[in-house]
Design a protein around this motif. Structure first.
Motif, short mmCIF file in Angstrom:
data_model
loop_
_atom_site.label_atom_id
_atom_site.label_comp_id
_atom_site.label_asym_id
_atom_site.label_seq_id
_atom_site.Cartn_x
_atom_site.Cartn_y
_atom_site.Cartn_z
N SER A 179 0.84 -1.19 0.00
CA SER A 179 0.00 0.00 0.00
C SER A 179 0.88 1.25 0.00
O SER A 179 2.05 1.20 0.41
CB SER A 179 -0.94 0.01 1.21
OG SER A 179 -0.18 -0.01 2.42
N TYR A 180 0.30 2.34 -0.43
CA TYR A 180 1.02 3.58 -0.64
C TYR A 180 0.23 4.68 0.04
O TYR A 180 -0.92 4.96 -0.33
CB TYR A 180 1.20 3.80 -2.14
CG TYR A 180 1.61 5.19 -2.59
CD1 TYR A 180 2.35 6.03 -1.78
CD2 TYR A 180 1.27 5.65 -3.86
CE1 TYR A 180 2.72 7.28 -2.20
CE2 TYR A 180 1.64 6.89 -4.29
CZ TYR A 180 2.37 7.71 -3.46
OH TYR A 180 2.74 8.96 -3.89
N ASN A 181 0.82 5.31 1.08
CA ASN A 181 0.16 6.37 1.84
C ASN A 181 0.90 7.68 1.63
O ASN A 181 2.13 7.71 1.62
CB ASN A 181 0.13 6.03 3.34
CG ASN A 181 -0.53 4.70 3.62
OD1 ASN A 181 -1.50 4.33 2.97
ND2 ASN A 181 0.00 3.96 4.59
N PRO A 214 7.38 9.42 -4.70
CA PRO A 214 6.72 8.15 -4.37
C PRO A 214 5.93 7.56 -5.53
O PRO A 214 5.84 6.33 -5.65
CB PRO A 214 5.81 8.52 -3.20
CG PRO A 214 5.57 9.99 -3.35
CD PRO A 214 6.83 10.54 -3.93
N ASP A 215 5.34 8.40 -6.40
CA ASP A 215 4.59 7.86 -7.53
C ASP A 215 5.49 7.02 -8.44
O ASP A 215 5.15 5.91 -8.84
CB ASP A 215 3.94 8.99 -8.33
CG ASP A 215 2.85 9.69 -7.55
OD1 ASP A 215 2.47 9.19 -6.48
OD2 ASP A 215 2.38 10.75 -8.01
N TYR A 218 6.62 3.83 -6.63
CA TYR A 218 5.53 2.87 -6.48
C TYR A 218 5.29 2.11 -7.78
O TYR A 218 5.16 0.88 -7.78
CB TYR A 218 4.27 3.62 -6.05
CG TYR A 218 3.07 2.74 -5.80
CD1 TYR A 218 3.05 1.85 -4.73
CD2 TYR A 218 1.96 2.80 -6.63
CE1 TYR A 218 1.95 1.04 -4.50
CE2 TYR A 218 0.86 2.00 -6.41
CZ TYR A 218 0.86 1.12 -5.35
OH TYR A 218 -0.23 0.33 -5.12
N LEU A 219 5.24 2.82 -8.90
CA LEU A 219 5.01 2.16 -10.18
C LEU A 219 6.17 1.24 -10.55
O LEU A 219 5.95 0.15 -11.09
CB LEU A 219 4.78 3.20 -11.27
CG LEU A 219 3.51 4.05 -11.14
CD1 LEU A 219 3.45 5.09 -12.25
CD2 LEU A 219 2.27 3.19 -11.16
N SER A 220 7.39 1.66 -10.28
CA SER A 220 8.55 0.82 -10.62
C SER A 220 8.56 -0.47 -9.81
O SER A 220 8.81 -1.56 -10.36
CB SER A 220 9.85 1.60 -10.37
OG SER A 220 9.91 2.77 -11.16
#
Length: 241
Positions: A179-181, A214-215, A218-220
């Motif tokens: 998860s990403y906050n 972070p974007d 996160y995608l990587s």
């Protein structure tokens, strides 16, 4: 042809003796014309020196080359592993310690000039308090410099610790969810937090905060763990933020 030209041509091998004793001009193979595309390809392959940029450090992800990592982090990455991303924590992590040290110094200076004239030992005690705040800020700076979050095609690593070096690790194959906050200050300054879930009960690496860009991270990482389809779903979630 004069005799000195005939002699020099005979030494160069351009003249051979004929059947009647006369010198004949040898048919030398013509040199192939230069390929004009060779230089163009070479120029495109090697960029000029002015365009070569050093590896990015700190808030920007390090390129996919283990050699770009500092030696203190590179020794924990296996030669067979492929580097995905590697970043330090966001510099906003240092905002509170640095602001506390600056505010403490300003407070000590104001009290020393305005209110503490003639008070014994109190200015020295306040100066010691500010020195403690300054030492705390320096400690946080040193900790920020040695903390690295590294993702390879096999593992997620978090290296930290100034005096006692520690490495938290989670195999990529064990990650079941991530998860990403991102809080409001994180959205304004550009940092976020990752929370990893694994199949086991004990996790050495569970959450990592203060991560820059972070974007992109996160995608990587999602692409490496869950594949391209998961990246499409992650992009849809990010657009809805």
């Amino acid at each position: 042809m004069s005799w000195w030209r005939r002699a020099s041509a005979r030494r160069a091998g351009e003249l051979i003796p004929g059947p009647d004793g006369a010198d004949l001009l040898r048919d030398l193979p013509a040199e192939p014309p230069p390929d004009p595309g060779v230089e163009d390809r070479a120029d495109r392959a090697a960029p000029p020196r002015g365009d070569r940029r050093p590896a990015r450090r700190g808030a920007e992800p390090v390129g996919a080359d283990v050699g770009d990592l500092p030696r203190s982090v590179r020794r924990y990455v296996l030669p067979s592993e492929r580097l995905v991303v590697a970043v330090r924590r966001h510099p906003a992590r240092l905002a509170e310690p640095v602001a506390s040290a600056a505010a403490g110094f300003a407070l000590w200076l104001w009290l020393n000039l305005e209110l503490l004239d003639g008070t014994p030992y109190l200015p020295e005690l306040l100066l010691l308090g500010w020195a403690a705040l300054f030492a705390r800020a320096v400690w946080h700076l040193l900790s920020w410099r040695v903390d690295w979050f590294v993702a390879t095609d096999r593992r997620l690593l978090l290296t930290y610790g100034v005096l006692n070096r520690r490495v938290a690790m989670m195999p990529v194959s064990k990650v079941t969810d991530m998860s990403y906050n991102q809080s409001l200050p994180g959205r304004l300054l550009g940092y976020g937090e990752f929370v990893m879930e694994s199949a086991g009960q004990d996790q050495a690496l569970h959450d990592v905060d203060w991560l820059p860009v972070p974007d992109q991270l996160y995608l990587s990482i999602v692409a490496e763990i869950f594949g391209v389809d998961a990246v499409r779903e992650a992009k849809d979630k990010l657009r809805r933020r």
